[in-house]
Motif scaffolding. Structure first.
Motif, PDB file in Angstrom:
ATOM      1  N   THR A 223      26.767  32.934  26.957  1.00 50.08           N
ATOM      2  CA  THR A 223      26.890  34.396  26.921  1.00 50.08           C
ATOM      3  C   THR A 223      28.157  34.791  27.666  1.00 50.08           C
ATOM      4  O   THR A 223      28.308  34.498  28.853  1.00 50.08           O
ATOM      5  N   HIS A 225      30.914  37.556  28.976  1.00 51.42           N
ATOM      6  CA  HIS A 225      31.139  38.946  29.375  1.00 51.42           C
ATOM      7  C   HIS A 225      32.641  39.153  29.543  1.00 51.42           C
ATOM      8  O   HIS A 225      33.249  38.679  30.507  1.00 51.42           O
ATOM      9  N   THR A 280      30.771  41.848  25.064  1.00 49.16           N
ATOM     10  CA  THR A 280      29.829  40.746  25.223  1.00 49.16           C
ATOM     11  C   THR A 280      29.699  39.979  23.910  1.00 49.16           C
ATOM     12  O   THR A 280      29.621  40.588  22.840  1.00 49.16           O
TER      13      THR A 280
END
Length: 416
Positions: A223, A225, A280
């Motif tokens: 993930t 960011h 994101t």
């Protein structure tokens, strides 16, 4: 050799594949699609009609059934297992099975789409099928041999055992599962109710194969960011999470560690999904190898690539998560060597050369083994699964049925 044997696997198979049982990875229900139960209900009814009185379908889509022991010995309880669902990768609705008799090496042109052609050069296992009868779909769907061939073979073996009480055997359990193709085939199985000591999935490919080793498997989710800015004022500020994700994928090895560059006992890192926006983004991977040590090495390699890419984006960060999926069942099966040995003997007793092999994938048996039911995988004869070229031969299905019956006999014979 078996005597007084009348095969029913082909007739059953031709009926079963016409019932759409495709599973759905995007569904959270159990089973993932109710239509899987359409076949399971048929199987329960057929088992009851042949005299298997306790056959039933539970709320989660599992079929359980018992053929009682007819032996005076205390024979271990063995289970035969196949899955009823077909892959989400190709339509399983409106399957039209076709028997192509006496294959002689020629191209098999599928009638509903003449561009779909089974060629010996593209399907080398056809070289072992000369004189056999090949079953395909019509060219617009998969066939469903994965795993309805296995289902039909188990049903055929059950029919034979029930109708030939002179064949001595211990208690035989039958288990048909949903959702194997989406990795949830054992999610709600009740092993206590099943009550088996050892098991066999009938879900393998090549005639004579016995698979006692699978990949070990993890999933990885990264993930990312990034830093979002108005694109008109983004110079020196924006760090797009999508571009970071793309850079990570682009930095994967080009000539190794991917499904398209590996074979045999080689593992891989495989991106299976990427999504997100500027701020994101996520990448999902599957990691595969036959040893847990190598599995973790591949994960470390992927994390190293991620960190190398992030060094070029100083204001962004990423979360690296690993999810265990399944493990190589060989470490369990090596503790109960008779399970594999008896299967190899059953194959040989059926007049087939036995081939002990590894699977570049996983089976319900892999998970069942770690749940306490040692469970290698026996051939069902299915080939080119998950696509329109899927095929199986009548003769291979018959030999799989005979292998199941011989395995029941061997367990009884070997018990003191």
């Amino acid at each position: 050799m078996l005597t007084n044997y009348k095969n029913t696997s082909t007739e059953r198979f031709l009926r079963y594949v016409q019932i759409d049982t495709q599973s759905d990875p995007n569904s959270s229900s159990q089973p993932s699609t109710l239509k899987q139960k359409d076949l399971s209900k048929v199987l329960v009814q057929e088992l009851i009609e042949m005299g298997v009185k306790d056959a039933h379908l539970d709320e989660f889509g599992y079929v359980y059934a018992t053929i009682p022991s007819n032996s005076a010995k205390n024979v271990p309880v063995i289970c035969f297992c196949s899955h009823v669902d077909t892959s989400p990768d190709c339509s399983g609705a409106g399957v039209k099975p076709i028997i192509h008799p006496n294959y002689q090496g020629h191209d098999i042109v599928l009638p509903d789409d003449h561009s779909q052609i089974l060629k010996l050069t593209e399907h080398p296992d056809l070289a072992y099928q000369y004189g056999n009868d090949i079953i395909t779909a019509s060219g617009t769907t998969l066939l469903g041999a994965d795993n309805k061939a296995g289902v039909a073979e188990i049903m055929d073996a059950a029919y034979h055992l029930v109708n030939n009480p002179d064949i001595a055997h211990g208690t035989i359990k039958i288990l048909f599962t949903p959702d194997e193709e989406i990795g949830r085939g054992t999610a709600a199985v009740d092993l206590q109710k099943l009550g088996a000591d050892f098991g066999y999935t009938i879900d393998g490919e090549t005639l004579g194969s016995l698979e006692d080793e699978t990949f070990s498997a993890d999933g990885v989710k990264i993930t990312i960011h990034g830093v979002s800015q108005h694109p008109g004022f983004a110079k020196g500020r924006m760090e797009s999470a999508l571009k970071i994700a793309a850079d990570i994928v682009a930095n994967l090895p080009k000539d190794s560690l991917s499904p398209e560059t590996t074979e045999g006992m080689e593992g891989f890192i495989h991106p299976v999904g990427i999504s997100g926006m500027v701020e994101t983004a996520t990448i999902e991977f599957i990691i595969r190898d036959f040893s847990e040590e190598k599995l973790h090495a591949h994960e470390a390699k992927l994390k190293e690539i991620m960190e190398g890419v992030l060094a070029n984006y100083p204001h962004s960060k990423a979360i690296f998560e690993v999810f265990e999926q399944y493990r190589n069942m060989k470490e369990v099966l090596d503790k109960t060597p008779q399970v594999t040995a008896y299967a190899l003997e059953a194959i040989q007793r059926s007049g087939i050369e036995a081939k002990q092999m590894s699977i570049r994938g996983g089976t319900d048996g892999s998970r069942l083994s770690f749940m306490g039911l040692p469970c290698p995988n026996i051939f069902a004869g299915e080939h080119a699964f998950h696509g329109k070229h899927e095929w199986v031969s009548v003769q291979d299905m018959e030999k799989a049925t005979k292998t199941i019956i011989n395995l029941c006999k061997i367990w009884e014979e070997k018990t003191q």
